[in-house]
Write a protein that holds these residues in place. Sequence first.
Motif, PDB file in Angstrom:
ATOM      1  N   ALA A 137       0.818  -1.213   0.000  1.00 30.52           N
ATOM      2  CA  ALA A 137       0.000   0.000   0.000  1.00 30.52           C
ATOM      3  C   ALA A 137       0.850   1.261   0.000  1.00 30.52           C
ATOM      4  O   ALA A 137       0.447   2.290  -0.548  1.00 30.52           O
ATOM      5  N   ASN A 138       2.035   1.185   0.631  1.00 25.46           N
ATOM      6  CA  ASN A 138       2.878   2.372   0.772  1.00 25.46           C
ATOM      7  C   ASN A 138       4.288   2.086   0.291  1.00 25.46           C
ATOM      8  O   ASN A 138       4.901   1.094   0.710  1.00 25.46           O
ATOM      9  N   PRO A 160      -1.956  -1.884  -8.200  1.00 31.72           N
ATOM     10  CA  PRO A 160      -2.978  -0.846  -7.982  1.00 31.72           C
ATOM     11  C   PRO A 160      -3.319  -0.668  -6.514  1.00 31.72           C
ATOM     12  O   PRO A 160      -4.021   0.286  -6.156  1.00 31.72           O
ATOM     13  N   SER A 161      -2.813  -1.552  -5.660  1.00 32.02           N
ATOM     14  CA  SER A 161      -3.044  -1.438  -4.215  1.00 32.02           C
ATOM     15  C   SER A 161      -2.263  -0.283  -3.590  1.00 32.02           C
ATOM     16  O   SER A 161      -2.584   0.153  -2.478  1.00 32.02           O
ATOM     17  N   PRO A 188      -3.050   9.368 -10.872  1.00 36.42           N
ATOM     18  CA  PRO A 188      -3.707  10.415 -10.074  1.00 36.42           C
ATOM     19  C   PRO A 188      -4.300   9.921  -8.761  1.00 36.42           C
ATOM     20  O   PRO A 188      -4.508  10.723  -7.845  1.00 36.42           O
ATOM     21  N   ALA A 189      -4.556   8.635  -8.640  1.00 41.29           N
ATOM     22  CA  ALA A 189      -5.148   8.110  -7.410  1.00 41.29           C
ATOM     23  C   ALA A 189      -4.121   7.903  -6.300  1.00 41.29           C
ATOM     24  O   ALA A 189      -4.487   7.659  -5.145  1.00 41.29           O
ATOM     25  N   VAL A 190      -2.836   7.981  -6.638  1.00 40.80           N
ATOM     26  CA  VAL A 190      -1.769   7.748  -5.661  1.00 40.80           C
ATOM     27  C   VAL A 190      -1.292   9.080  -5.086  1.00 40.80           C
ATOM     28  O   VAL A 190      -1.029  10.036  -5.826  1.00 40.80           O
ATOM     29  N   LYS A 191      -1.175   9.166  -3.776  1.00 36.31           N
ATOM     30  CA  LYS A 191      -0.671  10.371  -3.124  1.00 36.31           C
ATOM     31  C   LYS A 191       0.858  10.396  -3.235  1.00 36.31           C
ATOM     32  O   LYS A 191       1.541   9.505  -2.716  1.00 36.31           O
ATOM     33  N   ILE A 192       1.395  11.399  -3.923  1.00 38.52           N
ATOM     34  CA  ILE A 192       2.829  11.530  -4.149  1.00 38.52           C
ATOM     35  C   ILE A 192       3.393  12.575  -3.198  1.00 38.52           C
ATOM     36  O   ILE A 192       2.945  13.721  -3.183  1.00 38.52           O
ATOM     37  N   SER A 193       4.390  12.184  -2.391  1.00 40.21           N
ATOM     38  CA  SER A 193       5.029  13.102  -1.447  1.00 40.21           C
ATOM     39  C   SER A 193       6.517  13.199  -1.739  1.00 40.21           C
ATOM     40  O   SER A 193       7.107  12.297  -2.345  1.00 40.21           O
ATOM     41  N   ARG A 194       7.126  14.297  -1.284  1.00 40.52           N
ATOM     42  CA  ARG A 194       8.556  14.520  -1.487  1.00 40.52           C
ATOM     43  C   ARG A 194       9.202  14.901  -0.157  1.00 40.52           C
ATOM     44  O   ARG A 194       8.649  15.711   0.590  1.00 40.52           O
ATOM     45  N   ILE A 195      10.372  14.312   0.116  1.00 40.52           N
ATOM     46  CA  ILE A 195      11.104  14.612   1.347  1.00 40.52           C
ATOM     47  C   ILE A 195      12.571  14.843   1.007  1.00 40.52           C
ATOM     48  O   ILE A 195      13.181  14.053   0.276  1.00 40.52           O
ATOM     49  N   ASN A 216       5.472  -0.618   2.970  1.00 43.01           N
ATOM     50  CA  ASN A 216       5.522  -2.055   2.688  1.00 43.01           C
ATOM     51  C   ASN A 216       6.660  -2.372   1.729  1.00 43.01           C
ATOM     52  O   ASN A 216       7.129  -3.498   1.648  1.00 43.01           O
ATOM     53  N   LEU A 217       7.089  -1.340   0.991  1.00 44.15           N
ATOM     54  CA  LEU A 217       8.098  -1.506  -0.042  1.00 44.15           C
ATOM     55  C   LEU A 217       9.024  -0.296  -0.037  1.00 44.15           C
ATOM     56  O   LEU A 217       8.558   0.850  -0.105  1.00 44.15           O
TER      57      LEU A 217
END
Length: 367
Positions: A137-138, A160-161, A188-195, A216-217
């Motif tokens: 999932a993450n 797609p999970s 577009p359904a996936v939340k994309i973050s940057r650090i 999870n990955l």
Amino acid sequence: MSLLCLSGADVARVTSTLSPSALQTLMAHVFSVLSTGETSASYTPPRITIPTQNHTALFMPARIAQARSESLRGTSIKVVCIPTSPTDVRGLPASTLVLDEETGAVKAILNASNLTALRNAAGSLLSVNLLGPPAPANIVAFGAGAQIEAHLDLHLRAFPSIQTCTIVNRAVNERVSKLADLLHARFPAVKISRIAHDASAPNPDPSLKDALLAANLIICATSSTVPLFPSSWVSDGTHVVLIGSYKHTMHEVDGALIRRALPSDPTKQSALLVDSRSACLAEAGELISAGIEGSQVVEIGELVSFDADGELIFDAARPPPPAETRGTTGPVTIFKSVGVGLQDVAIACAVVQKAEELGLGTHVDWA
């Protein structure tokens, strides 16, 4: 006869037609050939290094002589030039020549700048489907270059999970922003973050620890010489992919995390997976510094199996990922890859074959 020339755009059009399943199956056949141990099945001579005025040129020939699929057999040589100046950020020029098996002449030349990343990503995807969580999932990725772009694109297509994707880089620069925008447009359904995270600097962003604990990955494709994060930030059951290190001095993770992939019972199968046992134990800094021996790793080619049609067979009884109350000292699964020349043969031959079917590329009279 004629020579087929495939530009970067041609190669991109071809690879866009190859599904994640097809790509990982291709790499599974390659790793199977590698792990058979038959010296007549494949040839991977040592690469040749030649210094030029502005680059270090690497010449990497390889051949797959015996394989389940006739289309997998072939001979190629990849040429990669690594800039000697640290200020040269134009990327790594790469070209692959594919030979005609009947005439011995060069059959095709293709721009291979992005093929290395794609074949590595396909091998990593295979490792997830063999040992990792069935429905991650993450996902957290370290780096923002071609390797990470290929890995994230392929894994987001395959799973797609996946709900969140965190990109970690030394700085949130233009390259990171472009990658994040590209992934957002595609998924577009996936939340994309940057650090932003410098592994050698104190006081890391606390959001990084949270992202890693939820992951999870985890995919690492950097040239870091210090661990990118401590083992205690990785939850039990996480699958970790290590692509970056290829020298003794490179370490993307610490020894504690590496050892978490080893079974407490020595009679049980290790969860420390490699593409090539000999290459990884000679080149991967994380494994060398952790004192890992050949008996403690499993080649990915030793785990793959195929049906009568050459399609991959996966274990349908794989356990689900641990509950949300995962600890941080228990088992993880790891795939360490340094890349093998046979992957270049397979991906180049597959691209040439597909390009011929689609009528792509430019033919040059070679008579």
